[in-house]
Design a protein around this motif. Structure first.
Motif, short mmCIF file in Angstrom:
data_model
loop_
_atom_site.label_atom_id
_atom_site.label_comp_id
_atom_site.label_asym_id
_atom_site.label_seq_id
_atom_site.Cartn_x
_atom_site.Cartn_y
_atom_site.Cartn_z
N ASN A 34 2.27 10.06 -5.11
CA ASN A 34 1.52 9.89 -6.35
C ASN A 34 0.05 10.20 -6.05
O ASN A 34 -0.76 9.30 -5.88
N PRO A 35 -0.33 11.49 -5.98
CA PRO A 35 -1.69 11.84 -5.61
C PRO A 35 -2.72 11.54 -6.68
O PRO A 35 -3.91 11.63 -6.42
N GLU B 229 -2.44 11.15 -0.53
CA GLU B 229 -1.08 10.88 -0.95
C GLU B 229 -0.67 9.45 -0.56
O GLU B 229 -0.93 9.01 0.55
N VAL B 230 -0.03 8.79 -1.51
CA VAL B 230 0.52 7.47 -1.24
C VAL B 230 1.98 7.50 -1.65
O VAL B 230 2.31 7.93 -2.75
N VAL B 231 2.85 7.06 -0.78
CA VAL B 231 4.28 7.15 -1.03
C VAL B 231 4.74 6.04 -1.97
O VAL B 231 4.38 4.88 -1.79
N ARG B 232 5.54 6.42 -2.97
CA ARG B 232 6.18 5.42 -3.82
C ARG B 232 7.43 4.91 -3.11
O ARG B 232 8.35 5.68 -2.84
N LEU B 233 7.48 3.63 -2.85
CA LEU B 233 8.61 3.03 -2.15
C LEU B 233 9.63 2.53 -3.17
O LEU B 233 10.08 1.38 -3.11
N PRO C 225 0.27 3.58 3.97
CA PRO C 225 0.00 3.07 2.63
C PRO C 225 1.14 3.44 1.70
O PRO C 225 1.63 4.58 1.72
N VAL C 226 1.60 2.50 0.89
CA VAL C 226 2.71 2.74 -0.03
C VAL C 226 2.41 2.10 -1.38
O VAL C 226 1.51 1.27 -1.51
N LEU C 227 3.20 2.49 -2.37
CA LEU C 227 3.16 1.86 -3.68
C LEU C 227 4.50 1.21 -3.93
O LEU C 227 5.54 1.86 -3.85
N LEU C 228 4.49 -0.08 -4.24
CA LEU C 228 5.70 -0.78 -4.62
C LEU C 228 5.92 -0.59 -6.11
O LEU C 228 5.15 0.09 -6.79
N GLU C 229 6.99 -1.17 -6.64
CA GLU C 229 7.28 -1.08 -8.07
C GLU C 229 6.04 -1.42 -8.89
O GLU C 229 5.26 -2.30 -8.52
#
Length: 416
Positions: free
Chosen positions: A5-6, A22-26, A51-55
Motif C-alpha cells: 500500500n504505497p 512500501e508497507v505490506v498488508r498482512l 513494517p506491516v499493516l494489519l486489518e
C-alpha cells in the motif's frame, strides 16, 4: 509480488520509519492462501523485522526472525505486554476485530513482572491439576461419540464434524460446563479470531458466558478449572477471572482444533504418513511436531509494545510501537533452518508456543498435545482407510492473520 500500500498517508504511519515507500498488508486473499510465500517476500525486502499493516490498515512491526522473536520475548523490560502503551490507540476503530485481543484488560495476558507471575502462576497451577489419564479417557469417549455420528455414512468433514467439536467438548468438561453449550461456544470462539465486526460481538458473548460461569462456581464450586482459580492462594479477584477464562478457552479451542486439522491434512496428503495412515511410516507424534514447524496454528501474535525507543535488526522501533510476533515466519527462518537441514523430527525448538514469561504455560501445552494426539489415534483406529475427498489444492484456509486452520477437511472411508 507482495501486496503493498504505497499510498498510505505518512500521518497514519508516523511511528514506522525507513519504509522504502512500501508497507505490506498482512491480510487479504493472497496472505490467507500463501502466508509462507508472503513471509519470504517480506524477509527479502525488509529483513527479520518489517513494517506491516494489519486489518483496517493499522500499522505495526512484524518480527520474522527467529533470533529477533527470541530477543523480544526474552526482554520484557524493553518490549512489554501492557497494550496501554500503544501510541496508535487514537486511530484504532472501535469495531476493530483484533481489539478484543489487543486492548488492555486486567488479566494475566496483559500484566507484567511480579503481577504476571502471580496471575500466571495461578493459571498454570489450575491447569497442572488436570489428571492426564482422565483427560485422555474423556477424549477417547468424546472422539468415539463424534465418530459414531458419521461412521456409517462413509464420508465426513473432519473440521466441522470432528476437529472443531472435540476440543471444546473436552474443554467444556474441564471448565465444568454442560456439553450442550459447547457448539455455540466453539462457533463464537472461532468467529472471535476472524475479521470483521462479528468478531467483536462473538468475543463479547463468550466473555459474558464466562462471567456467568464464575458466578455459578462461586455458588457451587466443583473439581474444575474455574473453581480451582477461585480457590487459589493467589487470590485472583472474581470479577477479573472471566477474561482469563475466555483467553484460556479461546487459545485452547482454536489452537488445538487447528493443530488437529493441520496434522490430519498432513497425514492425508503426505506419502511419509500415508500407507493407510494407521500403518504409516511416521507416527502421529512426528506429524504433530512437523505441523508445529511447518503449519503452526498460531501464525502471528499481538503482541508486545515498545517501552522505550530501541533498535531491532536495524529498524528504529519507537516507544509505544506495536510489535507482532511472527511465530510461523520465525519457524521458517533460514538462519536457523537452512534448506540443507529441513528435518524436524525430535526438534522441539519451534516458536509455536511463543517464548519467555508470556509463553504458553507448559501444562497448557501438555493438555493440548494429549487432546490432539488421542483424538487422531482414535480416528485412525476407527477409520483406518480414510482418504481426502477433494484435491489438496481445493482445501480452503480461514481468513485470519493470527491463526492457520482449514475451513473444511472432507474425507471418504469405508462405512462402518
Amino acid at each position: 509480488m507482495v501486496e503493498t500500500n504505497p499510498e498510505v498517508t505518512p500521518a497514519s504511519l508516523d511511528s514506522l520509519t525507513d519504509l522504502g515507500g512500501e508497507v505490506v498488508r498482512l491480510y487479504g486473499p493472497r496472505f490467507q492462501n500463501e502466508p509462507a510465500v508472503v513471509y519470504r517476500e517480506i524477509r527479502r525486502k525488509h529483513g527479520p523485522v518489517a513494517p506491516v499493516l494489519l486489518e483496517s490498515d493499522v500499522p505495526a512491526w512484524l518480527v520474522l526472525g527467529y533470533r529477533e522473536v527470541l530477543h523480544v520475548t526474552s526482554n520484557p523490560q524493553i518490549f512489554g505486554r501492557d497494550s496501554r502503551r500503544w501510541n496508535a490507540w487514537a486511530a484504532i476503530p472501535a469495531d476493530w476485530a483484533i481489539r478484543p485481543y489487543a486492548e488492555y484488560q486486567p488479566c494475566s495476558v496483559f500484566t507484567e513482572g511480579d503481577e504476571h507471575r502471580r496471575r500466571g502462576g495461578a493459571l498454570s497451577d489450575a491447569l497442572a491439576a488436570v489428571d492426564q489419564f482422565e483427560l485422555r479417557h474423556d477424549v477417547e469417549r468424546i472422539a468415539d461419540g463424534l465418530i459414531d455420528f458419521f461412521a456409517s455414512s462413509g464420508k465426513a468433514d473432519l473440521m466441522t464434524q470432528y476437529a472443531l467439536r472435540l476440543p471444546v467438548l473436552t474443554i467444556a468438561r474441564l471448565f465444568g460446563l454442560p456439553d450442550a453449550e459447547a457448539p455455540t461456544l466453539a462457533a463464537d470462539i472461532a468467529t472471535s479470531a476472524d475479521e470483521g465486526e462479528e468478531a467483536v460481538r462473538a468475543h463479547q458473548r463468550v466473555v459474558a458466558r464466562m462471567r456467568r460461569l464464575v458466578e455459578e462456581k462461586q455458588e457451587r464450586p466443583g473439581s474444575d478449572y474455574p473453581s480451582r482459580l477461585l480457590a487459589h492462594s493467589a487470590g485472583l479477584p472474581p470479577e477479573e477471572i472471566p477474561t482469563d477464562l475466555f483467553l484460556t478457552m479461546g487459545a485452547a479451542q482454536l489452537t488445538t482444533a487447528d493443530w488437529m486439522g493441520n496434522t490430519l491434512r498432513l497425514m492425508l496428503t503426505d506419502d511419509r504418513f500415508s500407507l493407510n495412515l494407521s500403518g504409516g511410516r511416521r507416527s502421529v507424534g512426528q506429524a504433530l511436531n512437523e505441523v508445529l514447524w511447518e503449519e503452526t496454528p498460531t501464525q502471528n501474535f499481538v503482541g508486545r509494545w515498545a517501552i522505550q525507543d530501541t533498535r531491532l535488526a536495524g529498524q528504529h522501533i519507537r516507544k509505544g510501537d506495536a510489535v507482532v510476533l511472527g511465530l510461523a515466519a520465525a519457524n521458517a527462518d533460514p538462519l536457523v533452518r537452512p534448506a540443507s537441514y529441513a528435518r524436524t523430527s525430535g526438534n522441539h525448538a519451534y516458536m509455536s508456543f511463543s517464548h519467555g514469561l508470556h509463553g504458553c504455560p507448559q501444562p497448557a501445552r501438555e493438555i493440548a498435545e494429549a487432546i490432539v494426539e488421542t483424538a487422531i489415534e482414535v480416528l485412525l483406529d476407527r477409520l483406518p482407510h480414510i482418504a481426502l475427498a477433494v484435491p489438496e489444492n481445493e482445501l480452503q484456509w480461514r481468513p485470519s492473520v493470527w491463526m492457520r486452520g482449514l475451513i473444511s477437511l472432507p474425507v471418504v472411508f469405508s462405512p462402518m
